[in-house]
Design an enzyme around this catalytic site. Structure first.
Site, PDB file in Angstrom:
ATOM      1  N   LEU A  48      55.227  39.907  52.117  1.00 41.27           N
ATOM      2  CA  LEU A  48      55.391  40.294  53.515  1.00 41.27           C
ATOM      3  C   LEU A  48      54.507  39.366  54.345  1.00 41.27           C
ATOM      4  CD1 LEU A  48      55.288  44.214  53.770  1.00 41.27           C
ATOM      5  CD2 LEU A  48      57.192  42.727  54.367  1.00 41.27           C
ATOM      6  N   ASP A  49      55.054  38.795  55.413  1.00 39.04           N
ATOM      7  CA  ASP A  49      54.262  37.934  56.287  1.00 39.04           C
ATOM      8  C   ASP A  49      53.116  38.724  56.916  1.00 39.04           C
ATOM      9  OD1 ASP A  49      55.920  35.802  55.797  1.00 39.04           O
ATOM     10  OD2 ASP A  49      57.144  36.089  57.599  1.00 39.04           O
ATOM     11  N   PRO A  50      52.042  38.046  57.339  1.00 35.27           N
ATOM     12  CA  PRO A  50      50.951  38.745  58.040  1.00 35.27           C
ATOM     13  C   PRO A  50      51.436  39.542  59.244  1.00 35.27           C
ATOM     14  CG  PRO A  50      50.227  36.559  57.411  1.00 35.27           C
ATOM     15  CD  PRO A  50      51.692  36.620  57.081  1.00 35.27           C
ATOM     16  N   ALA A  52      54.109  41.203  59.451  1.00 33.68           N
ATOM     17  CA  ALA A  52      54.840  42.389  59.005  1.00 33.68           C
ATOM     18  C   ALA A  52      53.905  43.437  58.411  1.00 33.68           C
ATOM     19  CB  ALA A  52      55.892  41.986  57.974  1.00 33.68           C
TER      20      ALA A  52
END
Length: 301
Positions: A48-50, A52
Site C-alpha cells: 500500500l502506498d504511503p 493509502a
C-alpha cells in the site's frame, strides 16, 4: 549510559490484519509490527502506498510461505477523487499539471462509471515500481523522463458512487490484481471532461479478508504480549478459499516428508492438508493421480 539491550527474536506463526496508517510505507508498518511481536520472520501481502490506509495483511513465520497467494487476490478500495485538478502522478503527492471547471452531476457520474465496469485496459503510471531496463519507472519520472508503457488488462468487478459534492467524488471499487486506482481516477476524470486525481485511498478487502477485523499499530502497542498474540489469525487464514483434506497416521507422515498420498475423489487444484486438526501444508494433484506436497509447514508449539 544504559547498555543497548539486544532484541530477542522468536518463531511466531500467524497472520495479522493491520490497518495501515497514513504516511507510512508498507515495509515500515511491517517492521514495526514485527518488532511488537518479536517475530523472527515476516512479510506483507502486497504494498500500500504511503498515501493509502487500510487493510495490509502481514504474515509471520510459516504464514510467509503463502503470502504470495494474496498478491493475486481481488481487492476492494474506497477512493476519494478531486475533480477538476490533474497531477503528474495521478494522486495528491504529485504536481498539479492542469485544472478545469467541474460541471457534472450525479447522473453524468453514474453514466461514466458504467464505462469502467468489467474488463478494461490501463496504462501503468510512470510513478510506479514497474521496471524498464532494470530501473523502476518512478526513478525515471523523478528525472522528468517518460517512456512508453503498454496498456494492461484489468477487471473492475464493481464500481459505485458513495458520495458526490462539489469537486469531491467518493467511490467504492472492487478490482482484480494489478489495478492502479490512481490511473482509474485520472481516466474517470478524463471521461467526465474535467480531469481528476486521487486524494485518499483506503483498502477494505483483500481476498476473503476484511478491514473490520484489522487492528492498528497503536492498538497493538497499547496491549500486553498475551493480548497482542490473541490478535493473530492462524496460518490457514490465507487459505480458506481452498478445499481441504484431513490425513491420518501413515498418510500424514508421508505427506509431511514430501511424499504423495492418495487424492480424494472429486478434488482438484490447490488443497490445504491437515493432520490432527493442524495445517501441515498445501498439495496439488499431480503425476499418478496422487496428491503431491507443494508447500509444507512446521508450526511452533
Amino acid at each position: 549510559m544504559q547498555p543497548k539491550v539486544k532484541k530477542t527474536w522468536k518463531q511466531v506463526d500467524g497472520v495479522l490484519l493491520l490497518d495501515k496508517p497514513l504516511g507510512m510505507t508498507s515495509n515500515d508498518a511491517l517492521q514495526k509490527a514485527r518488532r511488537l511481536f518479536s517475530a523472527a520472520k515476516g512479510g506483507h501481502t502486497g504494498t500500500l502506498d504511503p498515501l493509502a490506509t487500510g487493510l495490509l495483511p502481514l504474515c509471520f513465520g510459516e504464514a510467509t510461505k503463502f503470502s504470495a497467494d494474496l498478491l493475486d487476490a481481488d481487492k476492494t478500495y474506497e477512493a476519494v477523487l478531486k475533480l477538476g485538478v490533474m497531477t503528474d502522478s495521478g494522486d495528491a503527492e504529485g504536481i498539479v499539471t492542469t485544472t478545469a471547471e467541474v460541471n457534472v452531476d450525479a447522473a453524468r457520474i453514474a453514466d461514466v462509471l458504467l464505462q469502467f465496469a468489467g474488463a478494461i485496459q490501463q496504462v501503468p503510471p510512470m510513478h510506479s515500481a514497474l521496471k524498464r531496463d532494470g530501473r523502476p519507472l518512478y526513478e525515471l519520472a523523478r528525472q522528468g523522463i517518460e517512456v512508453e508503457r503498454e496498456a494492461r488488462a484489468v477487471t473492475i468487478h464493481a464500481i459505485e458512487c458513495l458520495a458526490f459534492s462539489g469537486d469531491a467524488l467518493t467511490l467504492r471499487v472492487s478490482c482484480s490484481k494489478g489495478t492502479y486506482i490512481r490511473v482509474l481516477a485520472a481516466d474517470i476524470g478524463n471521461a467526465l471532461g474535467c480531469g481528476a486525481h486521487l486524494t485518499a485511498l483506503r483498502r477494505t478487502v483483500v481476498g476473503n479478508l476484511t478491514l473490520d477485523k484489522a487492528v492498528t499499530l497503536a492498538e497493538l502497542d497499547a496491549v500486553d504480549e498475551e493480548d497482542r498474540a490473541g490478535r493473530l489469525l492462524p496460518v490457514d487464514a490465507l487459505l480458506q478459499s481452498l478445499p481441504m483434506v484431513a490425513l491420518g497416521g501413515g498418510e500424514a507422515n508421508r505427506f509431511k516428508h514430501g511424499n504423495p498420498v492418495a487424492l480424494p475423489a472429486g478434488m482438484a487444484g490447490k488443497i490445504r492438508v491437515y493432520a490432527e486438526d493442524r495445517l501441515i501444508g498445501v498439495g496439488e494433484p499431480g503425476h499418478g493421480g496422487l496428491l503431491w506436497p507443494k508447500r509444507l509447514v512446521q508450526l511452533a508449539g
